[in-house]
Design a protein around this motif. Structure first.
Motif, PDB file in Angstrom:
ATOM      1  N   UNK A   1       0.415  -1.055   0.212  1.00  0.00           N
ATOM      2  CA  UNK A   1      -0.105  -0.075   0.053  1.00  0.00           C
ATOM      3  C   UNK A   1       0.820   1.176  -0.089  1.00  0.00           C
ATOM      4  N   UNK A   2       0.583   2.225  -0.675  1.00  0.00           N
ATOM      5  CA  UNK A   2       1.384   3.368  -0.570  1.00  0.00           C
ATOM      6  C   UNK A   2       1.246   4.190   0.070  1.00  0.00           C
ATOM      7  N   UNK A   3       2.667   5.370   0.102  1.00  0.00           N
ATOM      8  CA  UNK A   3       2.016   6.109   2.057  1.00  0.00           C
ATOM      9  C   UNK A   3       1.546   7.011   0.920  1.00  0.00           C
ATOM     10  N   UNK A   4       0.202   7.868   2.109  1.00  0.00           N
ATOM     11  CA  UNK A   4      -0.571   9.505   0.817  1.00  0.00           C
ATOM     12  C   UNK A   4       0.001  10.211   2.004  1.00  0.00           C
ATOM     13  N   UNK A   5       0.172  11.496   1.363  1.00  0.00           N
ATOM     14  CA  UNK A   5       0.453  12.385   2.403  1.00  0.00           C
ATOM     15  C   UNK A   5      -0.899  13.558   0.771  1.00  0.00           C
ATOM     16  N   UNK A   6      -0.738  14.654   2.057  1.00  0.00           N
ATOM     17  CA  UNK A   6      -1.325  16.120   1.574  1.00  0.00           C
ATOM     18  C   UNK A   6      -0.507  16.812   0.665  1.00  0.00           C
ATOM     19  N   UNK A   7      -0.919  17.615  -0.385  1.00  0.00           N
ATOM     20  CA  UNK A   7      -0.347  18.695  -0.583  1.00  0.00           C
ATOM     21  C   UNK A   7       0.295  19.174   0.400  1.00  0.00           C
ATOM     22  N   UNK A   8       0.043  19.785   1.327  1.00  0.00           N
ATOM     23  CA  UNK A   8       0.757  20.995   2.250  1.00  0.00           C
ATOM     24  C   UNK A   8       1.471  19.734   3.232  1.00  0.00           C
ATOM     25  N   UNK A   9       1.223  18.644   3.252  1.00  0.00           N
ATOM     26  CA  UNK A   9       2.304  17.801   4.468  1.00  0.00           C
ATOM     27  C   UNK A   9       3.378  17.292   3.201  1.00  0.00           C
ATOM     28  N   UNK A  26       6.093   3.717  -2.169  1.00  0.00           N
ATOM     29  CA  UNK A  26       5.138   4.080  -3.205  1.00  0.00           C
ATOM     30  C   UNK A  26       4.876   5.656  -2.388  1.00  0.00           C
ATOM     31  N   UNK A  27       4.756   6.961  -2.706  1.00  0.00           N
ATOM     32  CA  UNK A  27       4.663   7.770  -2.163  1.00  0.00           C
ATOM     33  C   UNK A  27       3.568   8.467  -2.795  1.00  0.00           C
ATOM     34  N   UNK A  28       2.518   9.014  -2.873  1.00  0.00           N
ATOM     35  CA  UNK A  28       0.763   9.984  -3.236  1.00  0.00           C
ATOM     36  C   UNK A  28       1.178  10.501  -3.083  1.00  0.00           C
ATOM     37  N   UNK A  29       0.402  11.844  -3.202  1.00  0.00           N
ATOM     38  CA  UNK A  29       0.353  13.275  -2.811  1.00  0.00           C
ATOM     39  C   UNK A  29      -1.050  13.249  -2.785  1.00  0.00           C
ATOM     40  N   UNK A  30      -2.074  13.742  -2.730  1.00  0.00           N
ATOM     41  CA  UNK A  30      -3.499  13.982  -2.431  1.00  0.00           C
ATOM     42  C   UNK A  30      -3.368  15.182  -2.437  1.00  0.00           C
ATOM     43  N   UNK A  31      -4.698  15.357  -3.845  1.00  0.00           N
ATOM     44  CA  UNK A  31      -5.293  17.055  -3.372  1.00  0.00           C
ATOM     45  C   UNK A  31      -7.248  16.655  -3.025  1.00  0.00           C
ATOM     46  N   UNK A  32      -7.750  17.267  -2.443  1.00  0.00           N
ATOM     47  CA  UNK A  32      -8.908  17.533  -2.276  1.00  0.00           C
ATOM     48  C   UNK A  32      -9.544  16.240  -1.296  1.00  0.00           C
ATOM     49  N   UNK A  33      -8.550  15.507  -0.281  1.00  0.00           N
ATOM     50  CA  UNK A  33      -8.344  13.230  -0.755  1.00  0.00           C
ATOM     51  C   UNK A  33      -8.946  13.135  -1.232  1.00  0.00           C
ATOM     52  N   UNK A  34      -8.593  13.055  -3.086  1.00  0.00           N
ATOM     53  CA  UNK A  34      -7.904  12.100  -3.753  1.00  0.00           C
ATOM     54  C   UNK A  34      -6.412  12.176  -4.081  1.00  0.00           C
TER      55      UNK A  34
END
Length: 78
Positions: A1-9, A26-34
């Motif tokens: 599973x990918x590590x998810x971070x908000x744009x601010x984080x 795997x690093x995923x950056x999210x915007x508005x929860x997606x």
């Protein structure tokens, strides 16, 4: 599973996230929860810490006598 971070984080922890992605995580950056983008290492990356294709340049400044003018002022002449 990918590590998810908000744009601010991601903005606050960019160096860490780059290191983690380069290490294969795997690093995923999210915007508005997606999910918005996924970080992954590029091919051709040198293991010495320098990206492939990075180059240096030299800035040559003429001597005052050669230029026929006053000395070069680093504060105003660049």
């Amino acid at each position: 599973m990918a590590a998810e971070f908000t744009a601010d984080e991601a903005r606050a922890r960019l160096d860490e996230l780059l290191d983690r992605a380069e290490a294969g995580e795997e690093v995923v950056i999210t915007r508005f929860g997606a999910p918005s983008v996924r970080l992954q290492p590029t091919t051709g990356r040198s293991r010495t810490g320098f990206a492939a294709g990075v180059f240096t340049g030299v800035w040559a400044v003429p001597l005052a006598a050669e230029a026929g003018q006053e000395a070069f002022d680093m504060g105003t002449d660049y």
